[in-house]
Design a protein around this motif. Sequence first.
Motif, mmCIF file in Angstrom:
data_model
loop_
_atom_site.group_PDB
_atom_site.id
_atom_site.type_symbol
_atom_site.label_atom_id
_atom_site.label_comp_id
_atom_site.label_asym_id
_atom_site.label_seq_id
_atom_site.Cartn_x
_atom_site.Cartn_y
_atom_site.Cartn_z
ATOM 1 N N ARG A 59 113.825 89.728 76.549
ATOM 2 C CA ARG A 59 114.819 90.418 77.376
ATOM 3 C C ARG A 59 114.225 91.765 77.740
ATOM 4 O O ARG A 59 113.885 92.544 76.852
ATOM 5 C CB ARG A 59 116.156 90.578 76.672
ATOM 6 N N GLY A 60 114.110 92.018 79.054
ATOM 7 C CA GLY A 60 113.451 93.245 79.477
ATOM 8 C C GLY A 60 112.052 93.275 78.892
ATOM 9 O O GLY A 60 111.300 92.308 78.998
ATOM 10 N N LYS A 61 111.706 94.342 78.218
ATOM 11 C CA LYS A 61 110.360 94.475 77.663
ATOM 12 C C LYS A 61 110.296 94.073 76.189
ATOM 13 O O LYS A 61 109.247 94.214 75.564
ATOM 14 C CB LYS A 61 109.871 95.911 77.840
ATOM 15 N N TYR A 62 111.409 93.593 75.655
ATOM 16 C CA TYR A 62 111.414 93.126 74.264
ATOM 17 C C TYR A 62 111.067 91.639 74.204
ATOM 18 O O TYR A 62 111.558 90.838 74.990
ATOM 19 C CB TYR A 62 112.793 93.319 73.633
ATOM 20 N N LEU A 63 110.257 91.306 73.214
ATOM 21 C CA LEU A 63 109.914 89.918 72.926
ATOM 22 C C LEU A 63 110.449 89.575 71.543
ATOM 23 O O LEU A 63 110.504 90.439 70.677
ATOM 24 C CB LEU A 63 108.390 89.748 72.878
ATOM 25 N N ASP A 129 125.059 86.951 72.057
ATOM 26 C CA ASP A 129 124.918 87.828 73.219
ATOM 27 C C ASP A 129 126.161 87.723 74.106
ATOM 28 O O ASP A 129 127.191 87.194 73.682
ATOM 29 C CB ASP A 129 123.622 87.516 73.979
ATOM 30 N N ASP A 130 126.058 88.206 75.343
ATOM 31 C CA ASP A 130 127.240 88.252 76.212
ATOM 32 C C ASP A 130 127.540 86.903 76.862
ATOM 33 O O ASP A 130 128.532 86.763 77.564
ATOM 34 C CB ASP A 130 127.063 89.338 77.284
ATOM 35 N N ALA A 131 126.675 85.924 76.646
ATOM 36 C CA ALA A 131 126.951 84.579 77.171
ATOM 37 C C ALA A 131 127.096 83.645 75.968
ATOM 38 O O ALA A 131 127.858 83.934 75.069
ATOM 39 C CB ALA A 131 125.825 84.135 78.094
ATOM 40 N N ASP A 148 116.465 87.501 85.148
ATOM 41 C CA ASP A 148 117.284 86.675 84.260
ATOM 42 C C ASP A 148 118.325 85.917 85.093
ATOM 43 O O ASP A 148 119.033 86.525 85.894
ATOM 44 C CB ASP A 148 117.984 87.609 83.247
ATOM 45 N N PRO A 149 118.424 84.586 84.918
ATOM 46 C CA PRO A 149 119.408 83.817 85.699
ATOM 47 C C PRO A 149 120.834 84.319 85.508
ATOM 48 O O PRO A 149 121.676 84.144 86.390
ATOM 49 C CB PRO A 149 119.261 82.393 85.156
ATOM 50 N N VAL A 215 113.306 95.297 93.925
ATOM 51 C CA VAL A 215 112.900 95.241 92.513
ATOM 52 C C VAL A 215 112.480 93.814 92.160
ATOM 53 O O VAL A 215 111.414 93.582 91.570
ATOM 54 C CB VAL A 215 114.048 95.701 91.585
ATOM 55 N N ARG A 216 113.317 92.859 92.555
ATOM 56 C CA ARG A 216 113.007 91.450 92.260
ATOM 57 C C ARG A 216 111.720 91.020 92.938
ATOM 58 O O ARG A 216 110.884 90.329 92.348
ATOM 59 C CB ARG A 216 114.158 90.562 92.724
#
Length: 290
Positions: A59-63, A129-131, A148-149, A215-216
């Motif tokens: 997520r973002g720059k975290y793995l 998470d939020d989903a 992210d979809p 950005v995308r």
Amino acid sequence: MPELPEVEVVRRGLERWVAGRTVASAEVLHPRAARRHAEGGDALAARLTGRTLEAASRRGKYLWLPLDGRGSALVAHLGMSGQLLVQDAATPDETHLRARFRFADGGRELRFVDQRTFGGLDLDELVPDDADGRVPATVAHIARDPLDPLFDAAAFVRRLRARRTGLKRALLDQTLVSGIGNIYADESLWRARLHGAQPTDELAPARVRELLGHVRDVMAEALGQGGTSFDALYVNVNGESGYFDVSLAAYGQADRPCPRCGRPIVREPFMNRSSFRCPRCQRTPRRPHP
DNA sequence: GATCGGCCCTGCCCGC
DNA sequence: TGCGGGCAGGGCCGAT
């Protein structure tokens, strides 16, 4: 200086070469590499021994690599100069080798190499998470990234416009949108012809959506080019020569002509670092955010 | 609660 | 030649 596209390339490499393997032994060789792990590096290594790394998520720059049982995960952030390498055991240790993982299958080992020690490893519990997925607790506050979809563009536009800050500051805020660093922020702003000091609460929603599209685009282009070179038995982000072949229009281009109008790109101080923009295409707003 | 600035760290590069 | 200082910068944390 890995940003989202570079980190995604690393994630794909981990998925391919590390997922499904069981850790036979682990070593943390520098205290800063495990500084986020409250129990310290030796404890981190001990807790990983015998566990299977099931997958590779980002997520973002975290793995993170969920462990067998899926209740916890090995979390990694590359910082500015971090690399995750899949190396033959006979390969001499890198100068800035910070951690090593050997596997029960006797194959190539995973190494965390980090010159400037802004990166690090952690072992963390997974939380909902939020989903309907799960993320490490330390990553839960990070927003979804634009690739992210489940990224909610409408919510992003609404939240950005509710901020009382400058546009570039908002783009760099990983709790608003993740994965954007200094380079892609400058490139996206250049494409959108927007100034980084543009007050977020004075931007029309359509302009925010347009910026998000840029950005995308810039991230997708970088990812497309980065992905092609990634075919070796080797997971690499090179902090020095990275950024693949993405052609930078603004970032780092001080005094060079703007590819659009020819006016020299200017470099300006910003948050103890630098911003690059075209003074003609990206005019200073009437009331710039300080 | 939102926003902002300072700090962490090391190697490279430039000017004197 | 050698040395000092500026610079790169993501994220955390404390101050406001």
